[in-house]
Design a protein around this motif. Structure first.
Motif, PDB file in Angstrom:
ATOM      1  N   TRP A 188       0.805   3.755  -3.242  1.00  0.00           N
ATOM      2  CA  TRP A 188       0.048   4.998  -3.158  1.00  0.00           C
ATOM      3  C   TRP A 188       0.793   6.140  -2.465  1.00  0.00           C
ATOM      4  O   TRP A 188       0.551   7.297  -2.764  1.00  0.00           O
ATOM      5  CB  TRP A 188      -1.290   4.749  -2.475  1.00  0.00           C
ATOM      6  N   TYR A 235      -9.624   2.672  -2.859  1.00  0.00           N
ATOM      7  CA  TYR A 235      -8.503   2.077  -2.130  1.00  0.00           C
ATOM      8  C   TYR A 235      -8.386   2.581  -0.695  1.00  0.00           C
ATOM      9  O   TYR A 235      -7.666   1.992   0.113  1.00  0.00           O
ATOM     10  CB  TYR A 235      -7.185   2.285  -2.882  1.00  0.00           C
ATOM     11  N   GLU A 236      -9.108   3.630  -0.322  1.00  0.00           N
ATOM     12  CA  GLU A 236      -9.101   4.106   1.058  1.00  0.00           C
ATOM     13  C   GLU A 236     -10.200   3.453   1.898  1.00  0.00           C
ATOM     14  O   GLU A 236     -10.332   3.754   3.084  1.00  0.00           O
ATOM     15  CB  GLU A 236      -9.287   5.630   1.100  1.00  0.00           C
ATOM     16  N   ASN A 237     -10.950   2.547   1.320  1.00  0.00           N
ATOM     17  CA  ASN A 237     -12.022   1.859   2.028  1.00  0.00           C
ATOM     18  C   ASN A 237     -11.437   1.001   3.153  1.00  0.00           C
ATOM     19  O   ASN A 237     -10.700   0.044   2.899  1.00  0.00           O
ATOM     20  CB  ASN A 237     -12.818   0.995   1.044  1.00  0.00           C
ATOM     21  N   ASN A 290       0.824  -1.217   0.000  1.00  0.00           N
ATOM     22  CA  ASN A 290       0.000   0.000   0.000  1.00  0.00           C
ATOM     23  C   ASN A 290       0.857   1.265   0.000  1.00  0.00           C
ATOM     24  O   ASN A 290       0.617   2.203  -0.770  1.00  0.00           O
ATOM     25  CB  ASN A 290      -0.929   0.006   1.214  1.00  0.00           C
ATOM     26  N   SER A 316      -7.472  -3.334   2.609  1.00  0.00           N
ATOM     27  CA  SER A 316      -7.506  -3.111   4.053  1.00  0.00           C
ATOM     28  C   SER A 316      -7.120  -4.375   4.816  1.00  0.00           C
ATOM     29  O   SER A 316      -6.924  -5.445   4.242  1.00  0.00           O
ATOM     30  CB  SER A 316      -8.921  -2.691   4.475  1.00  0.00           C
TER      31      SER A 316
END
Length: 275
Positions: free
Chosen positions: A127, A186-188, A123, A194
């Protein structure tokens, strides 16, 4: 020792590679324009979660998936001494990977935080640091090796005991529900990137390579024989071969985890010990 390549495994690998090739043909649209490392959009092939812009990683996934896996062993020796005794083609492709952003994880404890740590590393590299071609490779041995066998082996050889408690079945090879979430979000905090999706298939979909240790397989076969968990009364050579033949889909067999790590380090992989 004669070795036969498993055609079915090779064909499955080609199927995965075809899915990756299809992903490469998708338009490289990012959720936020101009940002590298955005995940694949919903509706693209579910077999892959590699980020947009990951040309080298996508190519590696294609090559490794297409490389043959040898899963018709009758017996294996204690020390592998010829390339046709392990997944030489797939391993060679990994070692030859050119981008500089790559890590080699040393993972030994099935109950440890290894999957979560690798997920976090991917991650941040994708990102935060904008390295869509980041490659994480995990060399698996110790009790973590048990996670790389399929459920029939867990059932036949009572591998939950080797796992050391906390596991009744090999749950680490089962995809979590979070993996089906919208891959563009992708921030979920409950999504595919996650902690709700810490499993081997999820990481494989992101390009993480799992390398199996022959030495761990050999030693676990010996332990099963010594403890009387050997229903077919196999020799150590034959029992180790059976375990090898039942590695889960996508795993790359090496002659030994700690012996392979120097090869990876010489090729520029950064070493990380995950316990």
């Amino acid at each position: 020792m004669p070795v036969v390549s498993d055609r079915r495994a090779a064909l499955k690998g080609l199927g995965i590679a075809a899915g990756v090739a299809a992903l490469r043909r998708q338009p490289a649209k990012a959720a936020e324009s101009g940002k590298a490392g955005e995940p694949a959009k919903a509706g693209e092939p579910a077999a892959s979660l590699v980020p947009h812009g990951s040309t080298a990683l996508t190519e590696l996934i294609h090559k490794v998936a297409a490389a043959p896996r040898r899963r018709d062993f009758k017996t294996v020796p204690m020390i592998l001494n010829a390339p046709d005794q392990w997944d030489h083609e797939a391993l060679s492709e990994i070692i030859a990977y050119q981008p500089k952003t790559k890590q080699a994880w040393d993972c030994t404890d099935i109950k440890g935080p290894w999957l979560n740590l690798i997920r976090n590393a991917v991650n941040a590299q994708v990102w935060s640091f904008r390295h869509p071609d980041f490659l994480a490779v995990t060399t698996v041995h110790g009790t973590a090796q048990v996670a790389l066998y399929d459920q029939p082996m867990w059932d036949k050889y009572q591998l939950a005991k080797l796992a050391g408690g906390g596991f009744k079945t090999n749950t680490l090879m089962l995809p979590e529900a979070a993996g089906s979430a919208d891959s563009s979000a992708y921030e979920n905090a409950a999504g595919a990137f996650s902690a709700e999706d810490n499993d081997i298939p999820a990481l494989q979909r992101r390009g993480v390579m799992f390398l199996s240790c022959h030495n761990a397989i050999w030693e676990q076969a010996g332990r099963l024989i010594a403890t009387g968990v050997n229903p077919d009364k196999l020799s150590q050579e034959a029992l180790a071969a059976e375990l090898t033949n039942h590695l889960i889909q996508g795993v790359v067999l090496t002659p030994g985890a700690v012996g392979t790590l120097p090869e990876l380090q010489q090729a520029g992989f950064h070493y990380v010990y995950a316990a």
